[in-house]
Design an enzyme around this catalytic site. Sequence first.
Site, mmCIF file in Angstrom:
data_model
loop_
_atom_site.group_PDB
_atom_site.id
_atom_site.type_symbol
_atom_site.label_atom_id
_atom_site.label_comp_id
_atom_site.label_asym_id
_atom_site.label_seq_id
_atom_site.Cartn_x
_atom_site.Cartn_y
_atom_site.Cartn_z
ATOM 1 N N GLU A 134 69.225 25.454 42.613
ATOM 2 C CA GLU A 134 68.945 25.980 41.280
ATOM 3 C C GLU A 134 67.439 25.989 41.065
ATOM 4 O OE1 GLU A 134 71.202 23.772 38.415
ATOM 5 O OE2 GLU A 134 73.120 24.528 39.126
ATOM 6 N N HIS A 255 67.625 26.928 26.643
ATOM 7 C CA HIS A 255 68.211 27.753 27.691
ATOM 8 C C HIS A 255 68.018 29.211 27.288
ATOM 9 C CE1 HIS A 255 70.883 29.406 30.695
ATOM 10 N NE2 HIS A 255 70.952 28.207 31.245
ATOM 11 N N ARG A 304 62.939 28.270 33.263
ATOM 12 C CA ARG A 304 63.669 28.509 32.013
ATOM 13 C C ARG A 304 62.754 28.731 30.818
ATOM 14 N NH1 ARG A 304 68.629 24.089 32.217
ATOM 15 N NH2 ARG A 304 69.921 25.194 33.741
ATOM 16 N N HIS A 363 68.966 23.522 24.277
ATOM 17 C CA HIS A 363 69.881 23.141 25.353
ATOM 18 C C HIS A 363 69.827 21.660 25.705
ATOM 19 C CE1 HIS A 363 72.427 23.647 28.808
ATOM 20 N NE2 HIS A 363 71.473 23.358 29.678
ATOM 21 N N ARG A 398 62.897 19.081 31.841
ATOM 22 C CA ARG A 398 63.918 18.593 32.768
ATOM 23 C C ARG A 398 64.129 19.560 33.928
ATOM 24 N NH1 ARG A 398 69.620 19.689 33.239
ATOM 25 N NH2 ARG A 398 69.337 21.208 31.569
#
Length: 562
Positions: A134, A255, A304, A363, A398
Amino acid sequence: MNVPVELPVLPRALPARAASWAEPTDVVVIGSGIAGLTAALHLREAGLHVTVVTKVNIDDGSTRWAQGGIAAVLDPLDTPAAHAEDTLVAGVGLCDPEAVDVLVTEGPARVRELIKMGAEFDRHPDGSLMLTREGGHHANRIIHAGGDATGAEVQRALHAAVRRDPWIRLVEHALVLDLLRDADGRACGVTLHVLGEGTEDGVGAVLARAVVLATGGMGQVFASTTNPIVSTGDGVALALRAGAAVTDLEFVQFHPTSLFLPGNRSAQQPLVSEALRGEGAYLVDGDGKRFMVGQHELAELAPRDVVAKGIHRQLLASGTDHVYLDARHVRDVTHRFPTITAYCLAAGVDPVHDLIPVAPAAHFASGGVRTDLHGRTSIPGLYACGEVACTGVHGANRLASNSLLEGLVFARRIAVDIARELPPQGPIELDKVAMIGGLPAADAVADTAEAVVTDTAARRARLQRAMTRGAGVLRNAETLAGTAAVLTEVGAPPLPGRTAGWEFANLLTVASALVAAASLRAETRGCHWREDHPEASAAWRGHLFPQPDAAGGLTARWEEMA
């Protein structure tokens, strides 16, 4: 440090009647997601009596909604050092390297324990775990379950394990109110409201030798969030009222692609995983034109925060409230992404033939209640793990799929520390403990008439809209000041009691602390984006600790990193 915006006076204790009943236990765990249930199971292994308190039902937290996977070094060609490096890069200079080292070195063993508990992850035909990659990772180290249903499988396995243990007492439909402390200042339980229990308000107490906060996130402070409706920042608000150190609240990860559902914007927005963009889906505006091309070399696959900001700018430029994700050319999309497909079909969108309406949504909170490497907070006897905690792992942003791993790793560390450090068993009497601020008298409880409940819903909606507009993806001094002004208006006393009022008070507390920190941090770093300070500054390499004073105002303490 003085906060540069005017914020509302915050309650030092929630307006609730005094506890009319009490129940003893060794350890009370607040929350029933991956962090809370993992802590409870390891505490039981140590022979302790555990009470798990959860706000609605055991499966209603954020864990079961996680579409992403769990990151861990399970490939012989991968290394903990490589995982640590990716994590530190994502955290933009604010990670605690020791905490990151704990995460990446202990993570694989915790994942294997989860598998032994019964969690079933996707595997190749030869039986080996299917490892994927990812955003931000430089190796295949992500395990998934059911393609995009990892959280649901993790929750199922942990729930089953908890149900098998008769010495784990589960209290559902219980909203925790405030922390109880003994004469030495040690946490010794919580007050809570349990539907149908005790007085007409159902307020009682769980008395314990240690308290573990695992209450999850605070996404409901914004009008659009992927968090469930229960994520109202209750743990962080409780900690602030009790005087525990709380930090990094300004670092909220948005997100970029939640499924846009018109109408009630305070409800949970389903996530449209970035894995779909990883398979070739791309973003387009209302005219079908791709707008991320040229903004970043990876276009839709940029980090993101970059994609979220790109979408937000597009929304501001066009005056619309959503853009579109085009996945019509993605091969076998309905079978490879069954959860996303189901969400879309329920909203009247067929991803095989239709563009998917999406918008950024709050998110994940990288900050929270500050802990050490054993999950201890600044209050003796009070621990925190999962999204409510700030372990130092995430820094300013994160890394994808590190959150579930963090819950596993630090929940076990907490259990080990509690088993080693728990004070001797002894009677705890309710009339000899107290909350910070004292137990409110019955006549201090606000009216709960229907008009007040309606007013609370309107206040909550205004707060959420203001936070999204002024303290969301893009921020500056002017928008933050405007948000603070709205918070002051909607936070005017009296604050009502009962569940809706208590949740609103928690949202108000967390929103105010977030705005205070975001107003002070005059730089752009990770998922904190100040348009009036677009560059990162070495002077801001450290942590802000918003804290209420005796009068309910907010100040902030600064801690520079070494």
